[in-house]
Design a protein around this motif. Sequence first.
Motif, PDB file in Angstrom:
ATOM      1  N   GLY A  51       0.795  -1.037  -0.058  1.00 31.57           N
ATOM      2  CA  GLY A  51       0.002  -0.069  -0.129  1.00 31.57           C
ATOM      3  C   GLY A  51       0.757   1.260  -0.107  1.00 31.57           C
ATOM      4  O   GLY A  51       0.657   2.231  -0.713  1.00 31.57           O
ATOM      5  N   LEU A  52       1.781   1.236   0.810  1.00 33.97           N
ATOM      6  CA  LEU A  52       2.840   2.535   0.703  1.00 33.97           C
ATOM      7  C   LEU A  52       3.471   2.445  -0.596  1.00 33.97           C
ATOM      8  O   LEU A  52       3.479   3.506  -1.079  1.00 33.97           O
ATOM      9  CB  LEU A  52       3.844   2.231   1.886  1.00 33.97           C
ATOM     10  CG  LEU A  52       4.790   3.437   1.953  1.00 33.97           C
ATOM     11  CD1 LEU A  52       4.019   4.938   2.521  1.00 33.97           C
ATOM     12  CD2 LEU A  52       6.000   3.169   2.989  1.00 33.97           C
ATOM     13  N   SER A  53       3.840   1.355  -1.150  1.00 34.12           N
ATOM     14  CA  SER A  53       4.712   1.564  -2.440  1.00 34.12           C
ATOM     15  C   SER A  53       3.666   1.998  -3.524  1.00 34.12           C
ATOM     16  O   SER A  53       4.107   2.950  -4.371  1.00 34.12           O
ATOM     17  CB  SER A  53       4.906   0.162  -2.928  1.00 34.12           C
ATOM     18  OG  SER A  53       6.105  -0.159  -2.278  1.00 34.12           O
ATOM     19  N   VAL A  70       0.081   7.613   5.225  1.00 34.21           N
ATOM     20  CA  VAL A  70      -1.071   6.879   4.539  1.00 34.21           C
ATOM     21  C   VAL A  70      -1.926   6.615   5.369  1.00 34.21           C
ATOM     22  O   VAL A  70      -1.861   6.080   6.409  1.00 34.21           O
ATOM     23  CB  VAL A  70      -0.594   5.843   3.573  1.00 34.21           C
ATOM     24  CG1 VAL A  70      -1.913   5.220   2.996  1.00 34.21           C
ATOM     25  CG2 VAL A  70       0.629   5.936   2.772  1.00 34.21           C
ATOM     26  N   LEU A  71      -3.094   7.173   5.273  1.00 34.24           N
ATOM     27  CA  LEU A  71      -4.383   6.812   5.936  1.00 34.24           C
ATOM     28  C   LEU A  71      -5.299   5.680   5.195  1.00 34.24           C
ATOM     29  O   LEU A  71      -5.879   6.470   4.128  1.00 34.24           O
ATOM     30  CB  LEU A  71      -5.074   8.000   6.587  1.00 34.24           C
ATOM     31  CG  LEU A  71      -4.289   8.655   7.713  1.00 34.24           C
ATOM     32  CD1 LEU A  71      -5.345   9.907   8.217  1.00 34.24           C
ATOM     33  CD2 LEU A  71      -4.161   7.833   8.928  1.00 34.24           C
ATOM     34  N   ILE A  81      -0.332   4.215   8.048  1.00 36.64           N
ATOM     35  CA  ILE A  81       1.094   3.884   7.810  1.00 36.64           C
ATOM     36  C   ILE A  81       1.950   5.034   7.731  1.00 36.64           C
ATOM     37  O   ILE A  81       1.714   6.164   7.043  1.00 36.64           O
ATOM     38  CB  ILE A  81       1.090   3.174   6.284  1.00 36.64           C
ATOM     39  CG1 ILE A  81       0.132   1.885   6.183  1.00 36.64           C
ATOM     40  CG2 ILE A  81       2.549   2.756   5.986  1.00 36.64           C
ATOM     41  CD1 ILE A  81      -0.108   1.630   4.691  1.00 36.64           C
ATOM     42  N   ASP A  82       2.979   4.924   8.746  1.00 40.56           N
ATOM     43  CA  ASP A  82       3.994   6.300   8.643  1.00 40.56           C
ATOM     44  C   ASP A  82       5.421   5.808   8.411  1.00 40.56           C
ATOM     45  O   ASP A  82       5.916   5.019   8.970  1.00 40.56           O
ATOM     46  CB  ASP A  82       3.996   6.641   9.949  1.00 40.56           C
ATOM     47  CG  ASP A  82       2.441   7.227  10.423  1.00 40.56           C
ATOM     48  OD1 ASP A  82       2.541   8.208   9.770  1.00 40.56           O
ATOM     49  OD2 ASP A  82       1.683   6.785  11.148  1.00 40.56           O
ATOM     50  N   PRO A  83       5.845   6.068   7.311  1.00 37.24           N
ATOM     51  CA  PRO A  83       7.346   5.731   6.890  1.00 37.24           C
ATOM     52  C   PRO A  83       8.244   6.202   8.033  1.00 37.24           C
ATOM     53  O   PRO A  83       8.061   7.423   8.529  1.00 37.24           O
ATOM     54  CB  PRO A  83       7.489   6.399   5.682  1.00 37.24           C
ATOM     55  CG  PRO A  83       6.266   6.786   5.133  1.00 37.24           C
ATOM     56  CD  PRO A  83       5.477   6.904   6.336  1.00 37.24           C
ATOM     57  N   LEU A  84       9.282   5.463   8.444  1.00 33.60           N
ATOM     58  CA  LEU A  84      10.421   5.831   9.386  1.00 33.60           C
ATOM     59  C   LEU A  84      11.569   5.789   8.820  1.00 33.60           C
ATOM     60  O   LEU A  84      12.326   4.657   8.700  1.00 33.60           O
ATOM     61  CB  LEU A  84      10.391   4.913  10.674  1.00 33.60           C
ATOM     62  CG  LEU A  84       9.050   4.900  11.637  1.00 33.60           C
ATOM     63  CD1 LEU A  84       9.141   4.074  12.631  1.00 33.60           C
ATOM     64  CD2 LEU A  84       8.707   6.439  12.098  1.00 33.60           C
ATOM     65  N   GLY A  85      11.937   6.719   8.156  1.00 36.86           N
ATOM     66  CA  GLY A  85      13.364   6.730   7.226  1.00 36.86           C
ATOM     67  C   GLY A  85      12.955   5.734   5.868  1.00 36.86           C
ATOM     68  O   GLY A  85      11.813   5.515   5.387  1.00 36.86           O
TER      69      GLY A  85
END
Length: 121
Positions: A51-53, A70-71, A81-85
């Motif tokens: 989903g993030l991709s 992303v919500l 979804i929260d990217p961490l680096g």
Amino acid sequence: MVDLKQTLSRFLSVPGVRQAILVGRDGLLIEGLTREGKEDMEAVGAITTSGLSAAEALGREIARGSVVGVLMEYEHGIVSIDPLGDFALLVTLLDNASVIGRVRHMVKASRSEILEALDIV
């Protein structure tokens, strides 16, 4: 040294948060906690990387910059979804939208602590 379970448990202390999952960009579970255990944390983590991709590809296509978060809203809850680096994601499952602001604040406040624990600072 930062304890990832302790850090993730702070998210579960928020009423309405069902899961807090730390997953690598490769989809592998790093650590996770669940309130009820109904959803498979490994499957949730792996699927959210896709989903993030997709969100990142859309951001490039429409020239909106990097994904900050992303919500995804469903009939019975929300996935954040929260990217961490470049190497990890924090995935939280929420019962409803009423706690989104609090969770997003907690992600920002915990970001450096989590990255330090992952030794990617």
